[in-house]
Design an enzyme around this catalytic site. Structure first.
Site, PDB file in Angstrom:
ATOM      1  N   HIS A  85       0.836  -1.207   0.000  1.00 28.35           N
ATOM      2  CA  HIS A  85       0.000   0.000   0.000  1.00 28.35           C
ATOM      3  C   HIS A  85       0.869   1.254   0.000  1.00 28.35           C
ATOM      4  CE1 HIS A  85      -3.739  -2.358   0.773  1.00 28.35           C
ATOM      5  NE2 HIS A  85      -2.797  -3.230   1.106  1.00 28.35           N
ATOM      6  N   HIS A  89      -1.883   3.627  -4.819  1.00 31.33           N
ATOM      7  CA  HIS A  89      -2.128   2.182  -4.878  1.00 31.33           C
ATOM      8  C   HIS A  89      -3.625   1.885  -4.851  1.00 31.33           C
ATOM      9  CE1 HIS A  89      -2.380   2.974  -0.531  1.00 31.33           C
ATOM     10  NE2 HIS A  89      -3.200   1.927  -0.499  1.00 31.33           N
ATOM     11  N   ASP A  91      -6.577  -0.593  -3.213  1.00 33.72           N
ATOM     12  CA  ASP A  91      -7.030  -1.589  -2.239  1.00 33.72           C
ATOM     13  C   ASP A  91      -8.026  -2.498  -2.947  1.00 33.72           C
ATOM     14  OD1 ASP A  91      -5.641  -0.214  -0.300  1.00 33.72           O
ATOM     15  OD2 ASP A  91      -7.398   0.316   0.896  1.00 33.72           O
ATOM     16  N   HIS A  95      -8.551  -6.818   1.048  1.00 26.00           N
ATOM     17  CA  HIS A  95      -7.880  -6.053   2.111  1.00 26.00           C
ATOM     18  C   HIS A  95      -8.671  -6.128   3.433  1.00 26.00           C
ATOM     19  CE1 HIS A  95      -5.178  -3.221   3.834  1.00 26.00           C
ATOM     20  NE2 HIS A  95      -5.810  -2.109   3.530  1.00 26.00           N
ATOM     21  N   HIS A 201     -13.648   1.165   4.728  1.00 18.96           N
ATOM     22  CA  HIS A 201     -13.110   0.106   3.869  1.00 18.96           C
ATOM     23  C   HIS A 201     -14.116  -1.037   3.713  1.00 18.96           C
ATOM     24  CE1 HIS A 201      -9.068   1.957   4.317  1.00 18.96           C
ATOM     25  NE2 HIS A 201      -8.800   1.310   3.196  1.00 18.96           N
ATOM     26  N   GLU A 213      -5.909   4.936  -3.363  1.00 19.62           N
ATOM     27  CA  GLU A 213      -5.390   5.793  -2.294  1.00 19.62           C
ATOM     28  C   GLU A 213      -4.036   6.363  -2.715  1.00 19.62           C
ATOM     29  OE1 GLU A 213      -7.446   3.446   1.473  1.00 19.62           O
ATOM     30  OE2 GLU A 213      -5.517   2.721   0.736  1.00 19.62           O
TER      31      GLU A 213
HETATM   32 ZN   LIG Z   1      -4.478   0.761   0.923  1.00 20.82          ZN
END
Ligand SMILES: [Zn+2]
Length: 258
Positions: A85, A89, A91, A95, A201, A213
């Protein structure tokens, strides 16, 4: 010389007026534009241990040269060691979702297409439902937040800041319920630092919505764009660094925010 250019040159010689040359030059130019990177803006944070922030507790970033021609070696050869991360990047659902898709299984469709960049004022840390609804977001297929982190250049500073702007769970719920395909932020997490539970998330990834992100949005303004964000295809892992680019959409009409 290209065949078309040669044809243009010959016709230019016999032309009574100079307009032919002009038309040919324009045609050559448009042919080049079809294959160019014109208009695309790089919004990827440069990975550099000296300037890339590392989330508190995450793995340190270490880039080394195993061989270096500047030191007399026959070639230059590097090794990278960093958290998945790091920098800009993606997710993947895996995750925070037990049976969620890993990064190599994330479809291309949420990662390529129309996106809206929304400006969040420097004074705002929590992008909650009330803050989200101050902006024109409902027609957007992908939403990228440009916050205090961009204004302060935080993706280009190795100091980890805890007070980055984050997406609160109620805003994440609105975005997910509206069918937004991709959500992006301009610091290394979309979640409030120290949140009791990773609800933002869970809400987004639980709907299969990837999160980008660590965007560096200093060179773009709020408005409508095309986005392409492509993470490294690492089998069976929950995230990967990505390259992200934006291109302003033609006929961009943005409702001014208060
Ligand atoms: Zn992340």
């Amino acid at each position: 010389m290209h065949k078309k250019s040669a044809e243009c040159a010959v016709r230019g010689l016999v032309a009574v007026v100079g307009l032919t040359l002009l038309a040919c030059a324009q045609r050559d130019q448009s042919a080049r534009q079809d294959l160019s990177a014109q208009g695309w803006i790089d919004v990827t944070a440069t990975l550099d241990p000296a300037t890339t922030p590392v989330y508190q507790g995450d793995a340190p970033m270490k880039f080394d040269f195993l061989k270096d021609m500047r030191k007399g070696d026959m070639l230059t050869l590097s090794v990278y060691s960093m958290g998945a991360h790091s920098g800009t990047h993606i997710d993947a659902p895996m995750h925070f979702i037990a049976d969620g898709a890993p990064i190599d299984q994330v479809a291309l469709s949420p990662l390529i297409g129309a996106a809206r960049v929304i400006d969040i004022a420097d004074s705002v840390q929590a992008i909650d439902a009330a803050e989200l609804n101050r902006h024109e977001w409902k027609s957007a297929q992908r939403v990228l937040f440009r916050t205090r982190s961009t204004l302060r250049g935080w993706m280009d500073s190795s100091t980890f800041h805890r007070d980055f702007a984050y997406i609160a769970p109620d805003a994440a719920q609105l975005l997910a319920d509206a069918g937004v395909q991709l959500v992006g932020v301009d610091y290394i997490s979309a979640e409030q630092f120290g949140a009791a539970a990773p609800l933002t998330h869970r809400i987004l990834l639980g709907r299969g919505i990837p999160i980008v992100e660590g965007l560096d949005l200093r060179t773009v303004q709020a408005g409508d764009y095309d986005v392409i964000v492509l993470p490294l295809k690492v089998r069976g892992h929950e995230g990967a660094p990505a390259r992200a680019i934006l291109r302003k959409r033609a006929g961009n009409q943005r409702v001014p925010t208060p």
